[in-house]
Design an enzyme around this catalytic site. Structure first.
Site, short mmCIF file in Angstrom:
data_model
loop_
_atom_site.label_atom_id
_atom_site.label_comp_id
_atom_site.label_asym_id
_atom_site.label_seq_id
_atom_site.Cartn_x
_atom_site.Cartn_y
_atom_site.Cartn_z
N CYS A 242 -48.50 -0.87 4.49
CA CYS A 242 -48.32 -1.17 2.99
C CYS A 242 -47.47 -2.32 2.65
O CYS A 242 -47.76 -2.87 1.61
CB CYS A 242 -48.01 0.14 2.27
SG CYS A 242 -48.68 1.40 2.76
N HIS B 148 -47.40 -2.19 -4.63
CA HIS B 148 -48.49 -1.45 -3.77
C HIS B 148 -48.85 -0.56 -4.60
O HIS B 148 -48.19 0.53 -4.99
CB HIS B 148 -47.77 -1.32 -2.46
CG HIS B 148 -48.71 -0.34 -1.85
ND1 HIS B 148 -49.77 -0.78 -1.48
CD2 HIS B 148 -48.27 0.85 -1.17
CE1 HIS B 148 -50.43 0.28 -0.55
NE2 HIS B 148 -49.57 1.36 -0.57
N ASN C 239 -55.99 3.24 -2.24
CA ASN C 239 -54.91 2.41 -1.72
C ASN C 239 -55.40 1.56 -0.75
O ASN C 239 -56.11 2.18 0.20
CB ASN C 239 -54.05 3.60 -1.02
CG ASN C 239 -52.83 3.13 -0.22
OD1 ASN C 239 -52.92 1.97 -0.07
ND2 ASN C 239 -51.85 3.78 -0.09
N1 COA Z 1 -58.45 18.01 -2.39
C1 COA Z 1 -58.41 19.41 -2.59
N2 COA Z 1 -57.12 19.99 -2.21
C2 COA Z 1 -56.35 19.25 -1.53
C3 COA Z 1 -56.66 18.08 -1.05
C4 COA Z 1 -57.85 17.21 -1.32
N3 COA Z 1 -57.98 16.28 -1.18
N4 COA Z 1 -55.73 17.66 -0.32
C5 COA Z 1 -54.75 18.71 -0.27
N5 COA Z 1 -55.08 19.90 -0.93
C6 COA Z 1 -54.60 21.07 -1.11
C7 COA Z 1 -53.51 21.50 0.09
O1 COA Z 1 -54.02 21.97 1.31
C8 COA Z 1 -52.80 22.57 -0.57
O2 COA Z 1 -53.03 23.64 -0.70
P1 COA Z 1 -52.57 24.95 -0.55
O3 COA Z 1 -51.57 24.99 -1.62
O4 COA Z 1 -53.48 25.98 -0.40
O5 COA Z 1 -51.48 24.83 0.73
C9 COA Z 1 -52.75 21.98 -2.06
O6 COA Z 1 -53.85 21.09 -2.28
C10 COA Z 1 -51.53 21.31 -2.43
O7 COA Z 1 -51.09 20.08 -1.55
P2 COA Z 1 -50.04 19.34 -1.41
O8 COA Z 1 -49.85 18.82 -0.34
O9 COA Z 1 -48.78 20.41 -1.99
O10 COA Z 1 -50.25 18.46 -2.55
P3 COA Z 1 -49.39 17.50 -3.32
O11 COA Z 1 -49.18 17.69 -4.62
O12 COA Z 1 -48.03 17.15 -2.49
O13 COA Z 1 -50.10 16.16 -3.30
C11 COA Z 1 -50.56 14.12 -2.16
C12 COA Z 1 -50.65 15.22 -2.04
C13 COA Z 1 -50.78 13.36 -0.76
C14 COA Z 1 -51.37 13.66 -3.12
C15 COA Z 1 -48.91 13.56 -2.31
O14 COA Z 1 -48.34 14.27 -1.46
C16 COA Z 1 -48.83 12.13 -2.20
O15 COA Z 1 -49.14 11.10 -3.27
N6 COA Z 1 -47.88 11.76 -1.58
C17 COA Z 1 -47.78 10.18 -1.20
C18 COA Z 1 -48.86 9.68 -0.56
C19 COA Z 1 -49.01 8.11 -0.36
O16 COA Z 1 -48.99 7.68 -1.53
N7 COA Z 1 -49.20 7.59 0.68
C20 COA Z 1 -49.48 6.24 0.95
C21 COA Z 1 -47.86 5.95 1.02
S1 COA Z 1 -48.25 4.03 0.99
#
Ligand code: COA
Length: 330
Positions: A113, A257, A287
């Site tokens: 990134c 980014h 992204n």
């Molecule tokens: N659709 C539906 N449900 C989903 C899912 C999707 N695409 N992906 C995960 N879930 C579920 C999980 O399994 C979890 O279920 P559970 O509670 O039954 O276990 C629930 O949603 C919550 O998941 P969680 O991982 O706690 O979600 P979150 O609030 O942390 O959001 C991200 C996940 C990835 C959006 C978040 O962590 C994030 O934005 N992280 C940074 C990612 C990023 O920017 N990466 C690139 C960096 S350059």
């Protein structure tokens, strides 16, 4: 010492739009979940086999034209990508052939990134020393074919899209300039966002067992990435402010980014900047990793959000972990 500037910008994305509703048909997810957590409405996926160099080519042609140079004026090609068409050699070799520029040096960089800003810094050093006058810098990703689009991979695969952005970095003879670049990394967190296979230390580098285990797909500790991102982004913007004796009020726009709309909003809040001053186009591309900053610059210019003389800060954070910023007078 010479000065460098961003002299031209170009972009190219596949025509094929994939909405959150399209993803609902592939995995157990929902438009609401994706929108609420990421701000993404849609992204672009290639339809035909298209390598990173092929996707980048139209962006490069536009950037060269926008810079008002001929492609024969290019002294170096730098490509930032985590999705090269082959393990070896890098995408820049294939792009050089498409650009019909035999003999021009080619350099791939692999900092995910942060790739565009790392590339900008490398280009800046070459221009400053006088070694080169015009450098073509590309951020490009063909991520769609490498994602686990099943429910198992949903946490990560809903975030990413394909795209390319290119910039010509040239010697500057006016006030327009790259004023500073700052690069950082912390490899202790390498496995928080990584693609494990193919691996370089075993023969074969990829096996049926590894494929079965999904080791060829990117994996992410989303919460950990999020936690670090919202600290590193404001920190690296402040580093750029300090180096240029600017306060936040001197900044016309921050181009981060495009990782996640929630991260972009957290950056604005922590920097006490109105959200209008932190550019976002993540809703339409997702992204696009190394391509996201040049794609955002391209759109911001077209929307009139960057004007000549503006103070612009570019900032990135991602896999590695790596993070970086650049202060630019447009
Ligand atoms: N659709 C539906 N449900 C989903 C899912 C999707 N695409 N992906 C995960 N879930 C579920 C999980 O399994 C979890 O279920 P559970 O509670 O039954 O276990 C629930 O949603 C919550 O998941 P969680 O991982 O706690 O979600 P979150 O609030 O942390 O959001 C991200 C996940 C990835 C959006 C978040 O962590 C994030 O934005 N992280 C940074 C990612 C990023 O920017 N990466 C690139 C960096 S350059």
């Amino acid at each position: 010492m010479y000065k460098s500037k961003i002299a031209g910008i170009g972009a190219n994305v596949p025509e094929n739009v994939i909405t959150n509703f399209d993803l609902e048909k592939l995995m157990d997810t929902s438009n609401e979940w994706i929108l609420e957590r990421t701000g993404i409405h849609e992204r672009r996926f290639i339809t035909q086999p298209t390598g990173a160099a092929e996707l980048a080519l139209p962006a490069c042609i536009k950037a060269v034209k926008n810079a008002g140079i001929n492609k024969s004026d290019i002294d170096l090609i730098i490509v930032a990508t985590l999705t090269p068409e082959h393990q070896c050699p890098g995408t820049s070799s294939f792009l050089q052939v498409l650009l019909e520029l035999p003999g021009v040096p080619t350099l791939d960089i692999r900092v995910q990134c942060s790739g565009f800003i790392y590339g900008l810094s490398i280009a800046d050093q070459f221009i400053k020393t006088g070694q080169y006058k015009n450098i073509l810098l590309i951020g490009v990703e063909v991520q769609s074919v490498g994602l686990d689009l099943s429910t198992e991979g949903r946490d990560l695969s809903v975030l990413f899209g394909d795209g390319a952005g290119a910039a010509v970095i040239s010697r500057s003879y006016n006030d327009s300039a790259i004023l500073s670049t700052h690069l950082f990394g912390d490899g202790r967190y390498a496995k928080d966002l990584w693609v494990e296979a193919p691996v370089g230390y075993q023969n074969p580098r990829i096996s049926a067992k590894m494929l079965e285990e999904g080791k060829q797909y990117p994996k992410m500790n989303g919460k950990h990435v999020f936690k670090h991102a919202i600290v590193r982004f404001p920190e690296v913007v402040r580093t750029a402010l300090k180096a240029n004796n600017w306060t936040i009020d001197d900044v016309d726009i921050v181009i981060p980014h495009q990782a996640n709309q929630r991260i972009i909003e957290a950056i604005a809040k922590r920097l006490e900047l109105p959200l209008e001053k932190v550019y976002s186009n993540i809703h339409k591309y997702g992204n696009t990793t190394a391509a996201s900053i040049p794609l955002a610059i391209y759109d911001a210019l077209n929307e009139g959000k960057i004007k000549n003389g503006d103070n612009v800060i570019l900032a990135a954070f991602g896999s590695g972990f790596t993070w970086a910023s650049a202060a630019v007078r447009w």
